[in-house]
Every structure is written in C-alpha cells, then in structure tokens.
Design a protein around this motif. Sequence first.
Motif, mmCIF file in Angstrom:
data_model
loop_
_atom_site.group_PDB
_atom_site.id
_atom_site.type_symbol
_atom_site.label_atom_id
_atom_site.label_comp_id
_atom_site.label_asym_id
_atom_site.label_seq_id
_atom_site.Cartn_x
_atom_site.Cartn_y
_atom_site.Cartn_z
ATOM 1 N N GLN A 122 72.875 106.889 20.320
ATOM 2 C CA GLN A 122 74.293 107.222 20.674
ATOM 3 C C GLN A 122 75.295 106.501 19.558
ATOM 4 N N ALA A 123 74.764 105.188 19.309
ATOM 5 C CA ALA A 123 75.612 104.341 18.218
ATOM 6 C C ALA A 123 75.415 105.105 16.797
ATOM 7 N N SER A 124 74.417 105.348 16.382
ATOM 8 C CA SER A 124 74.100 105.973 15.118
ATOM 9 C C SER A 124 74.868 107.416 15.205
ATOM 10 N N LEU A 125 74.730 108.052 16.269
ATOM 11 C CA LEU A 125 75.509 109.417 16.298
ATOM 12 C C LEU A 125 77.069 109.396 16.102
ATOM 13 N N ALA A 126 77.314 108.252 17.004
ATOM 14 C CA ALA A 126 78.900 107.978 16.669
ATOM 15 C C ALA A 126 79.395 107.497 15.261
ATOM 16 N N ARG A 127 78.459 106.895 14.508
ATOM 17 C CA ARG A 127 78.673 106.862 13.241
ATOM 18 C C ARG A 127 78.530 107.465 12.033
ATOM 19 N N GLY A 128 77.963 108.849 12.504
ATOM 20 C CA GLY A 128 77.706 109.837 11.651
ATOM 21 C C GLY A 128 76.520 109.779 10.902
ATOM 22 N N ASN A 129 75.630 108.921 11.511
ATOM 23 C CA ASN A 129 74.490 108.849 10.782
ATOM 24 C C ASN A 129 73.234 109.752 11.667
ATOM 25 N N GLU A 132 69.149 109.017 11.606
ATOM 26 C CA GLU A 132 68.858 108.029 12.371
ATOM 27 C C GLU A 132 69.062 107.969 13.777
ATOM 28 N N ALA A 133 70.053 108.660 14.141
ATOM 29 C CA ALA A 133 70.452 108.987 15.648
ATOM 30 C C ALA A 133 69.323 110.081 16.263
ATOM 31 N N SER A 134 68.826 110.889 15.471
ATOM 32 C CA SER A 134 67.689 111.939 16.172
ATOM 33 C C SER A 134 66.503 110.964 16.481
ATOM 34 N N GLU A 135 66.173 110.087 15.000
ATOM 35 C CA GLU A 135 64.985 109.152 15.374
ATOM 36 C C GLU A 135 65.010 108.387 16.589
ATOM 37 N N GLU A 142 61.727 111.292 26.248
ATOM 38 C CA GLU A 142 61.016 111.309 27.346
ATOM 39 C C GLU A 142 61.753 110.835 28.651
ATOM 40 N N ARG A 143 62.439 109.888 28.618
ATOM 41 C CA ARG A 143 62.996 109.125 29.814
ATOM 42 C C ARG A 143 64.411 109.867 30.029
ATOM 43 N N TYR A 144 65.026 110.257 29.134
ATOM 44 C CA TYR A 144 66.473 110.988 29.343
ATOM 45 C C TYR A 144 66.581 112.258 28.608
ATOM 46 N N PRO A 145 65.618 113.227 29.004
ATOM 47 C CA PRO A 145 65.626 114.848 28.518
ATOM 48 C C PRO A 145 66.836 115.100 28.610
ATOM 49 N N ARG A 146 67.526 114.992 29.913
ATOM 50 C CA ARG A 146 68.918 115.939 29.854
ATOM 51 C C ARG A 146 69.901 115.322 28.946
ATOM 52 N N GLU A 147 69.899 113.820 29.043
ATOM 53 C CA GLU A 147 71.128 113.253 28.074
ATOM 54 C C GLU A 147 70.971 113.319 26.597
ATOM 55 N N THR A 148 69.620 113.367 26.166
ATOM 56 C CA THR A 148 69.489 113.587 24.900
ATOM 57 C C THR A 148 69.529 114.938 24.177
ATOM 58 N N ALA A 149 69.432 115.823 24.963
ATOM 59 C CA ALA A 149 69.336 117.517 24.424
ATOM 60 C C ALA A 149 70.450 117.756 23.532
ATOM 61 N N LEU A 150 71.800 117.502 24.144
ATOM 62 C CA LEU A 150 72.939 117.884 23.475
ATOM 63 C C LEU A 150 73.147 117.043 22.081
ATOM 64 N N PRO A 151 73.124 115.648 22.076
ATOM 65 C CA PRO A 151 73.243 114.852 21.161
ATOM 66 C C PRO A 151 72.118 115.354 19.942
ATOM 67 N N LEU A 152 70.832 115.745 20.431
ATOM 68 C CA LEU A 152 69.864 116.096 19.211
ATOM 69 C C LEU A 152 70.082 117.437 18.634
ATOM 70 N N GLU A 153 70.916 118.274 19.406
ATOM 71 C CA GLU A 153 71.226 119.678 18.926
ATOM 72 C C GLU A 153 72.254 119.337 17.904
ATOM 73 N N GLN A 154 73.321 118.271 18.335
ATOM 74 C CA GLN A 154 74.262 118.049 17.227
ATOM 75 C C GLN A 154 73.413 117.507 15.961
ATOM 76 N N CYS A 155 72.658 116.598 16.248
ATOM 77 C CA CYS A 155 72.057 115.988 14.933
ATOM 78 C C CYS A 155 71.229 116.912 14.013
ATOM 79 N N TYR A 156 70.408 117.811 14.942
ATOM 80 C CA TYR A 156 69.916 118.835 13.892
ATOM 81 C C TYR A 156 70.731 119.830 13.267
ATOM 82 N N ARG A 157 71.785 120.172 14.043
ATOM 83 C CA ARG A 157 72.822 121.167 13.265
ATOM 84 C C ARG A 157 73.519 120.517 12.303
ATOM 85 N N GLU A 158 73.702 119.153 12.195
ATOM 86 C CA GLU A 158 74.423 118.384 11.039
ATOM 87 C C GLU A 158 73.543 118.280 10.057
ATOM 88 N N LEU A 159 72.226 118.075 10.323
ATOM 89 C CA LEU A 159 71.066 118.036 9.229
ATOM 90 C C LEU A 159 70.765 119.201 8.459
#
Length: 177
Positions: A122-129, A132-135, A142-159
Amino acid sequence: TALEQLKEYRSPDPVYDREHRLLRALTLLTAAEKALRERRNLYARELLERLENPLPLPELERKHTLLRMELGLGHDPLPDLSRELRLRAKEALKEGDADYAARLLDAASEPNDPDWCFLRGQASLARGNYREASEFLLRAEERYPRETALPLEQCYRELGDFRRAYDYACKSRSFLG
C-alpha cells in the motif's frame, strides 16, 4: 524522595494500584539512569533489581533493557517493535504520509509476513512505485485476496501489463457479486 513517598502507599486499592506501579517503575528507572550518569553502577544495579516484572508499559521495558545492557547485566534481547511499527505505518498511511509509512515498515522488515507485505505494498502504491507495490501485494495476496485485487489491477494497468490488469479486474469484480 519519591521512593520514600511511594513507600507510604497502602495496597490493594483498585483505583491507584496501577498508578503506584507506574510511578514506582518510573522513579526507579530515572534514579538508575541518573546513577549511571554519575558512575554509581552498583547503586544503579540495585535500583534496577528492585523493579517488579513485568513493567507496566512497553516503553519502560525498553528503557529497563537498555539500562541493563549499559550495566553489562546479561544480554537481554531488545524488544520486538515490529507490531508497533506496523501500527504506526498504518496510521501514517491513513494520514497520507506514504514515505514515512514505508520507512517505518522498512525498519521492521518482515518480507515473509503477509500483513507487513500488504502494508508495504500500500505504501509503495501510494508513492507511485507500481512494480514494487505489485511485488509486495502478490506476497500478501493469499491472505488478503479481496483487498489486493483492486490495487494489483491498478499496478498492472500502470505498468502496461493489461492482461494481468484484466485478470485482477475480473477477480475484484467477482468479490463484489
């Protein structure tokens, strides 16, 4: 003087027992610290031995450990601050200070802990990295499937990885329905 005054306290008292323990611990630690500065190590040691365990606050426990180490009394392990650092990082993220949150989390580096990875992502995502955020978010997925889906979508879209972005968009929407 404070120690003499505290001797007059009569226990048990449900209202003041905790405050008495806290004042006594603070007084003993402060006196031991002063004795150390004055190079009166035996007296400092005696004061530390008079402390009741466990101490009422984690901060006092840390101070006790540091004073004991300074006196050469065993090698007590330093307290684990990772939980406290994670809580402070969570607050920093809420306040919008991603840089500070990242520094706090790096100080408590726990790259195999999904909670740490989620916050660090979350911190890396907020910093625009986004890389790193996706990693980090992938390690927490695995522990947070629901909470990570949207941020991972954003990461991959930006990448520019639109295939993965699409996969995570579908995953995110599946949690909604």
